[in-house]
Design an enzyme around this catalytic site. Structure first.
Site, mmCIF file in Angstrom:
data_model
loop_
_atom_site.group_PDB
_atom_site.id
_atom_site.type_symbol
_atom_site.label_atom_id
_atom_site.label_comp_id
_atom_site.label_asym_id
_atom_site.label_seq_id
_atom_site.Cartn_x
_atom_site.Cartn_y
_atom_site.Cartn_z
ATOM 1 N N GLN A 89 -4.129 1.346 13.139
ATOM 2 C CA GLN A 89 -4.845 0.122 13.490
ATOM 3 C C GLN A 89 -5.104 0.133 14.993
ATOM 4 O OE1 GLN A 89 -6.019 -2.081 11.482
ATOM 5 N NE2 GLN A 89 -4.661 -2.546 9.778
ATOM 6 N N ASP A 101 -20.862 -5.909 -6.707
ATOM 7 C CA ASP A 101 -21.594 -5.385 -7.865
ATOM 8 C C ASP A 101 -22.628 -6.430 -8.258
ATOM 9 O OD1 ASP A 101 -22.287 -3.951 -10.254
ATOM 10 O OD2 ASP A 101 -20.274 -3.099 -10.291
ATOM 11 N N ILE A 102 -23.301 -6.238 -9.369
ATOM 12 C CA ILE A 102 -24.293 -7.243 -9.775
ATOM 13 C C ILE A 102 -23.550 -8.536 -10.157
ATOM 14 C CG2 ILE A 102 -26.033 -5.550 -10.491
ATOM 15 C CD1 ILE A 102 -25.177 -6.090 -13.400
ATOM 16 N N PRO A 103 -24.242 -9.684 -10.032
ATOM 17 C CA PRO A 103 -23.557 -10.974 -10.239
ATOM 18 C C PRO A 103 -22.789 -11.059 -11.546
ATOM 19 C CG PRO A 103 -25.750 -11.346 -9.313
ATOM 20 C CD PRO A 103 -25.656 -9.874 -9.600
ATOM 21 N N ASN A 104 -23.376 -10.589 -12.634
ATOM 22 C CA ASN A 104 -22.736 -10.707 -13.938
ATOM 23 C C ASN A 104 -21.403 -9.946 -13.995
ATOM 24 O OD1 ASN A 104 -22.932 -11.628 -16.677
ATOM 25 N ND2 ASN A 104 -23.203 -9.467 -17.237
ATOM 26 N N THR A 105 -21.409 -8.749 -13.412
ATOM 27 C CA THR A 105 -20.198 -7.916 -13.431
ATOM 28 C C THR A 105 -19.118 -8.523 -12.550
ATOM 29 O OG1 THR A 105 -21.574 -5.983 -13.805
ATOM 30 C CG2 THR A 105 -19.365 -5.574 -12.971
ATOM 31 N N LYS A 157 0.064 -8.640 -1.283
ATOM 32 C CA LYS A 157 -1.313 -8.175 -1.460
ATOM 33 C C LYS A 157 -1.310 -6.900 -2.296
ATOM 34 C CE LYS A 157 -4.078 -5.972 1.739
ATOM 35 N NZ LYS A 157 -5.150 -5.056 1.332
ATOM 36 N N ASP A 168 -6.836 -7.712 -3.495
ATOM 37 C CA ASP A 168 -7.830 -7.306 -2.494
ATOM 38 C C ASP A 168 -8.715 -6.205 -3.071
ATOM 39 O OD1 ASP A 168 -9.183 -7.023 -0.125
ATOM 40 O OD2 ASP A 168 -7.599 -5.891 0.878
ATOM 41 N N ARG A 178 0.859 -6.686 14.048
ATOM 42 C CA ARG A 178 2.018 -5.874 14.405
ATOM 43 C C ARG A 178 3.005 -6.728 15.189
ATOM 44 N NH1 ARG A 178 0.335 -3.427 11.047
ATOM 45 N NH2 ARG A 178 -0.365 -1.286 10.891
ATOM 46 N N LYS A 193 -12.147 -6.350 -3.037
ATOM 47 C CA LYS A 193 -13.430 -6.307 -2.314
ATOM 48 C C LYS A 193 -14.591 -6.083 -3.282
ATOM 49 C CE LYS A 193 -11.484 -4.883 2.109
ATOM 50 N NZ LYS A 193 -10.069 -4.570 1.786
ATOM 51 N N THR A 202 -14.005 -3.514 9.219
ATOM 52 C CA THR A 202 -13.727 -3.242 10.631
ATOM 53 C C THR A 202 -13.834 -1.748 10.948
ATOM 54 O OG1 THR A 202 -11.428 -3.389 9.995
ATOM 55 C CG2 THR A 202 -12.325 -5.249 11.204
ATOM 56 N N GLY A 211 1.338 -4.822 6.392
ATOM 57 C CA GLY A 211 1.713 -3.756 5.469
ATOM 58 C C GLY A 211 2.845 -2.911 6.001
ATOM 59 N N ARG A 212 2.470 -1.808 6.676
ATOM 60 C CA ARG A 212 3.463 -0.806 7.063
ATOM 61 C C ARG A 212 4.657 -1.296 7.876
ATOM 62 N NH1 ARG A 212 -1.367 3.012 8.614
ATOM 63 N NH2 ARG A 212 -2.179 0.896 8.893
ATOM 64 N N ASP A 247 0.842 -1.206 0.000
ATOM 65 C CA ASP A 247 0.000 0.000 0.000
ATOM 66 C C ASP A 247 0.873 1.250 0.000
ATOM 67 O OD1 ASP A 247 -2.349 -1.587 0.415
ATOM 68 O OD2 ASP A 247 -1.871 -1.661 2.548
HETATM 69 O O1 C5P Z 1 -0.214 -1.371 7.087
HETATM 70 P P1 C5P Z 1 -1.092 -2.397 7.708
HETATM 71 O O2 C5P Z 1 -0.340 -3.613 8.224
HETATM 72 O O3 C5P Z 1 -2.032 -1.833 8.739
HETATM 73 O O4 C5P Z 1 -1.971 -2.919 6.481
HETATM 74 C C1 C5P Z 1 -2.994 -3.818 6.628
HETATM 75 C C2 C5P Z 1 -3.598 -4.133 5.305
HETATM 76 O O5 C5P Z 1 -4.772 -4.921 5.500
HETATM 77 C C3 C5P Z 1 -4.063 -2.931 4.514
HETATM 78 O O6 C5P Z 1 -3.882 -3.237 3.136
HETATM 79 C C4 C5P Z 1 -5.506 -2.789 4.831
HETATM 80 O O7 C5P Z 1 -6.275 -2.244 3.786
HETATM 81 C C5 C5P Z 1 -5.910 -4.236 5.042
HETATM 82 N N1 C5P Z 1 -7.053 -4.423 5.940
HETATM 83 C C6 C5P Z 1 -7.071 -3.992 7.257
HETATM 84 N N2 C5P Z 1 -8.148 -4.226 8.053
HETATM 85 C C7 C5P Z 1 -9.189 -4.871 7.571
HETATM 86 C C8 C5P Z 1 -9.191 -5.325 6.267
HETATM 87 C C9 C5P Z 1 -8.093 -5.076 5.468
HETATM 88 O O8 C5P Z 1 -6.120 -3.403 7.733
HETATM 89 N N3 C5P Z 1 -10.203 -5.114 8.373
#
Ligand code: C5P
Length: 232
Positions: free
Chosen positions: A186, A63-67, A31, A58, A177, A60, A114, A206-207, A9
């Site tokens: 988070q 949309d409609i089923p066909n799309t 991801k 990711d 973490r 997410k 979340t 991620g981070r 990200d």
């Molecule tokens: O940087 P960090 O470790 O917080 O990134 C977590 C990743 O997981 C991000 O790509 C975020 O969009 C995704 N994510 C999240 N919480 C969720 C669903 C997805 O942090 N409930």
């Protein structure tokens, strides 16, 4: 054993691929979320494939089923391994997605974001709810009945979800973490050991990797925490 997935990200496609190259053989699974996909498009997914990296797309889908079926087919054509869809799209959308996936891509269902609290869920659904957890369990049941392969769940919800919706659904857990690390934005976080103990199959980080001065070292250290947690 649970697997680590690094979330790419907050960067351009070039920066993401440079990071992947820096991490080298320490991580084989990445991801690509909405942010990177809308910047780098399918080319960034192909570039990861050319490097023999596995991809969790990711997007997410909702949309409609066909799309949605069309988008799932396109993702399968990109050799994506995991793809997210929103349970709220409904059983017909989920079934169309499953049909289009034809076991070439695993579908991971998002129950409730979340970021939504109880009062916001009530505003969106237009009714009172007993608890967010009850809604998550209900939507997880829908996902299971529609033949989804997995669920996205915070590590703090994973063990509870395993008990309330017994199944062999894969659990993908973000919000990880390393012990003692900066939590970023988070709120509800778990360490790799806690996520593994809760039954997570994939840990999305991620981070703590992408912002580390040495991303490869950060990955190696997380992998060691995951391996140690999995050892009897
Ligand atoms: O940087 P960090 O470790 O917080 O990134 C977590 C990743 O997981 C991000 O790509 C975020 O969009 C995704 N994510 C999240 N919480 C969720 C669903 C997805 O942090 N409930």
């Amino acid at each position: 054993m649970a697997e680590l997935i690094v979330a790419l990200d907050g960067m351009s496609a070039e920066e993401a691929l440079a990071l992947v190259d820096r991490v080298g053989d320490a991580c084989g699974f990445y991801k690509v979320g909405l942010e990177l996909y809308t910047r780098g498009g399918p080319d960034v997914v192909r570039a990861l494939g050319e490097r023999d990296r596995r991809v969790f797309l990711d997007l997410k889908l909702y949309d409609i089923p066909n799309t949605v079926a069309g988008a799932v087919r396109s993702a399968a054509g990109l050799d994506v391994e995991l793809l997210t869809v929103h349970v709220a799209g409904g059983p017909r959308m989920l079934e169309a997605a499953r049909e289009a996936a034809k076991e070439r891509v695993k579908l991971v269902a998002v129950t409730l974001l979340t970021s939504l609290g109880a009062s916001e869920v009530e505003v969106v659904w237009g009714r009172e709810i007993d608890s967010v957890r009850d809604e998550v369990a209900r939507l997880a049941e829908l996902a299971r009945n529609a033949g989804m392969d997995g669920l996205v769940a915070s590590a703090l919800e994973a063990s509870w979800l395993r008990r309330s919706v017994p199944s062999d659904l894969l659990l993908v857990t973000p919000g990880i973490r390393p012990a003692g690390a900066d939590r970023g934005d988070q709120r509800r976080v778990a360490t790799p050991a806690e996520a593994v103990a809760a039954g997570a199959d994939y840990l999305v980080v991620g981070r703590p990797v992408t912002r580390a001065p040495d991303p490869r070292a950060a990955v190696l250290s997380l992998s060691e925490e995951i391996a140690a947690a999995g050892r009897p």
